[in-house]
Write a protein that holds these residues in place. Structure first.
Motif, PDB file in Angstrom:
ATOM      1  N   LEU A 142       2.654  10.207  -4.610  1.00 49.38           N
ATOM      2  CA  LEU A 142       3.639  11.129  -4.051  1.00 49.38           C
ATOM      3  C   LEU A 142       4.796  11.432  -4.997  1.00 49.38           C
ATOM      4  CD1 LEU A 142       3.658   9.774  -0.411  1.00 49.38           C
ATOM      5  CD2 LEU A 142       2.411  11.733  -1.325  1.00 49.38           C
ATOM      6  N   ASP A 143       5.106  10.513  -5.926  1.00 52.46           N
ATOM      7  CA  ASP A 143       6.162  10.789  -6.896  1.00 52.46           C
ATOM      8  C   ASP A 143       5.694  11.742  -7.994  1.00 52.46           C
ATOM      9  OD1 ASP A 143       7.873   9.197  -5.518  1.00 52.46           O
ATOM     10  OD2 ASP A 143       7.878   7.543  -6.961  1.00 52.46           O
ATOM     11  N   ARG A 144       4.395  12.007  -8.060  1.00 51.80           N
ATOM     12  CA  ARG A 144       3.836  12.818  -9.142  1.00 51.80           C
ATOM     13  C   ARG A 144       3.307  14.175  -8.691  1.00 51.80           C
ATOM     14  NH1 ARG A 144       2.499   9.094 -13.465  1.00 51.80           N
ATOM     15  NH2 ARG A 144       2.952   6.990 -12.745  1.00 51.80           N
ATOM     16  N   ILE A 145       3.141  14.355  -7.379  1.00 54.41           N
ATOM     17  CA  ILE A 145       2.526  15.580  -6.863  1.00 54.41           C
ATOM     18  C   ILE A 145       3.427  16.197  -5.800  1.00 54.41           C
ATOM     19  CG2 ILE A 145       0.565  16.496  -5.583  1.00 54.41           C
ATOM     20  CD1 ILE A 145      -1.139  14.299  -6.759  1.00 54.41           C
ATOM     21  N   LEU A 146       3.582  17.509  -5.873  1.00 56.99           N
ATOM     22  CA  LEU A 146       4.316  18.240  -4.839  1.00 56.99           C
ATOM     23  C   LEU A 146       3.333  18.590  -3.724  1.00 56.99           C
ATOM     24  CD1 LEU A 146       6.881  19.615  -3.842  1.00 56.99           C
ATOM     25  CD2 LEU A 146       6.170  21.648  -5.101  1.00 56.99           C
ATOM     26  N   ILE A 147       3.528  18.012  -2.567  1.00 53.76           N
ATOM     27  CA  ILE A 147       2.634  18.238  -1.429  1.00 53.76           C
ATOM     28  C   ILE A 147       3.046  19.538  -0.739  1.00 53.76           C
ATOM     29  CG2 ILE A 147       1.801  17.305   0.760  1.00 53.76           C
ATOM     30  CD1 ILE A 147       0.912  15.698  -1.695  1.00 53.76           C
ATOM     31  N   VAL A 173       0.839  -1.201   0.000  1.00 51.45           N
ATOM     32  CA  VAL A 173       0.000   0.000   0.000  1.00 51.45           C
ATOM     33  C   VAL A 173       0.873   1.251   0.000  1.00 51.45           C
ATOM     34  CG1 VAL A 173      -1.636   1.341   1.368  1.00 51.45           C
ATOM     35  CG2 VAL A 173      -1.984  -1.104   1.066  1.00 51.45           C
ATOM     36  N   ILE A 174       1.891   1.268   0.836  1.00 51.78           N
ATOM     37  CA  ILE A 174       2.788   2.427   0.900  1.00 51.78           C
ATOM     38  C   ILE A 174       3.505   2.611  -0.423  1.00 51.78           C
ATOM     39  CG2 ILE A 174       4.899   3.302   1.986  1.00 51.78           C
ATOM     40  CD1 ILE A 174       3.844   1.957   4.592  1.00 51.78           C
ATOM     41  N   GLY A 175       3.977   1.524  -1.040  1.00 54.06           N
ATOM     42  CA  GLY A 175       4.643   1.612  -2.337  1.00 54.06           C
ATOM     43  C   GLY A 175       3.719   2.132  -3.418  1.00 54.06           C
ATOM     44  N   THR A 176       2.466   1.676  -3.411  1.00 57.82           N
ATOM     45  CA  THR A 176       1.483   2.153  -4.388  1.00 57.82           C
ATOM     46  C   THR A 176       1.244   3.644  -4.219  1.00 57.82           C
ATOM     47  OG1 THR A 176       0.398   0.003  -4.477  1.00 57.82           O
ATOM     48  CG2 THR A 176      -0.897   1.888  -5.189  1.00 57.82           C
ATOM     49  N   LEU A 177       1.061   4.091  -2.983  1.00 58.68           N
ATOM     50  CA  LEU A 177       0.859   5.527  -2.743  1.00 58.68           C
ATOM     51  C   LEU A 177       2.066   6.340  -3.193  1.00 58.68           C
ATOM     52  CD1 LEU A 177      -0.861   5.534   0.744  1.00 58.68           C
ATOM     53  CD2 LEU A 177      -1.872   6.177  -1.444  1.00 58.68           C
ATOM     54  N   ARG A 178       3.254   5.837  -2.919  1.00 52.73           N
ATOM     55  CA  ARG A 178       4.461   6.575  -3.318  1.00 52.73           C
ATOM     56  C   ARG A 178       4.566   6.669  -4.835  1.00 52.73           C
ATOM     57  NH1 ARG A 178       9.063   5.218  -5.090  1.00 52.73           N
ATOM     58  NH2 ARG A 178       8.851   3.034  -4.563  1.00 52.73           N
ATOM     59  N   ARG A 179       4.434   5.531  -5.521  1.00 48.28           N
ATOM     60  CA  ARG A 179       4.599   5.513  -6.981  1.00 48.28           C
ATOM     61  C   ARG A 179       3.496   6.257  -7.715  1.00 48.28           C
ATOM     62  NH1 ARG A 179       5.872   0.431  -5.585  1.00 48.28           N
ATOM     63  NH2 ARG A 179       3.785  -0.308  -6.104  1.00 48.28           N
ATOM     64  N   GLU A 180       2.241   6.028  -7.331  1.00 45.52           N
ATOM     65  CA  GLU A 180       1.117   6.581  -8.074  1.00 45.52           C
ATOM     66  C   GLU A 180       0.717   7.969  -7.620  1.00 45.52           C
ATOM     67  OE1 GLU A 180      -2.155   3.898  -8.188  1.00 45.52           O
ATOM     68  OE2 GLU A 180      -0.950   2.254  -8.960  1.00 45.52           O
ATOM     69  N   LEU A 214      -4.747  12.515  -0.371  1.00 49.10           N
ATOM     70  CA  LEU A 214      -4.946  11.124   0.036  1.00 49.10           C
ATOM     71  C   LEU A 214      -6.419  10.736  -0.006  1.00 49.10           C
ATOM     72  CD1 LEU A 214      -2.411  10.746   2.964  1.00 49.10           C
ATOM     73  CD2 LEU A 214      -2.273   9.708   0.697  1.00 49.10           C
ATOM     74  N   ARG A 215      -7.297  11.656   0.372  1.00 50.42           N
ATOM     75  CA  ARG A 215      -8.732  11.384   0.326  1.00 50.42           C
ATOM     76  C   ARG A 215      -9.187  11.151  -1.120  1.00 50.42           C
ATOM     77  NH1 ARG A 215     -10.165  15.032   3.613  1.00 50.42           N
ATOM     78  NH2 ARG A 215     -10.246  16.716   2.120  1.00 50.42           N
ATOM     79  N   GLU A 216      -8.728  12.007  -2.047  1.00 53.81           N
ATOM     80  CA  GLU A 216      -9.065  11.838  -3.462  1.00 53.81           C
ATOM     81  C   GLU A 216      -8.491  10.535  -4.013  1.00 53.81           C
ATOM     82  OE1 GLU A 216     -11.043  13.672  -5.432  1.00 53.81           O
ATOM     83  OE2 GLU A 216     -11.545  14.867  -3.677  1.00 53.81           O
ATOM     84  N   CYS A 217      -7.289  10.188  -3.610  1.00 51.19           N
ATOM     85  CA  CYS A 217      -6.666   8.941  -4.056  1.00 51.19           C
ATOM     86  C   CYS A 217      -7.451   7.741  -3.551  1.00 51.19           C
ATOM     87  CB  CYS A 217      -5.219   8.879  -3.580  1.00 51.19           C
ATOM     88  SG  CYS A 217      -4.350   7.400  -4.105  1.00 51.19           S
TER      89      CYS A 217
END
Length: 79
Positions: free
Chosen positions: A48-53, A39-46, A63-66
């Motif tokens: 956090l690697d694409r959006i500047l928080i 789950v953490i890897g999926t969140l990172r790849r899909e 995270l809610r939208e994801c």
């Protein structure tokens, strides 16, 4: 339930001092770590690697939208 002998009480206090809650897993769930890592890897790849928080509020909204997309809109999840 007995605490893990590898970690002392001081180890948990470090996290609690930061306001984090410790969730203990049952000994009968050895795959739990692998599931959490996926789950953490999926969140990172899909995500956090694409959006500047920009902050904590922004992270919560993203995270809610994801979560909505992951559980409702993905094609392989449709019935």
């Amino acid at each position: 339930m007995a605490p893990d002998p590898l970690f002392t009480a001081a180890f948990g206090e470090v996290f609690q001092a930061e306001g984090l809650r410790i969730i203990k897993t049952m000994p009968q769930t050895p795959r739990m770590n692998a599931i959490c890592e996926r789950v953490i890897g999926t969140l990172r790849r899909e995500l956090l690697d694409r959006i500047l928080i920009l902050g904590e509020r922004h992270l919560a909204r993203v995270l809610r939208e994801c979560l909505i997309h992951y559980n409702l809109h993905r094609p392989h999840q449709s019935r």
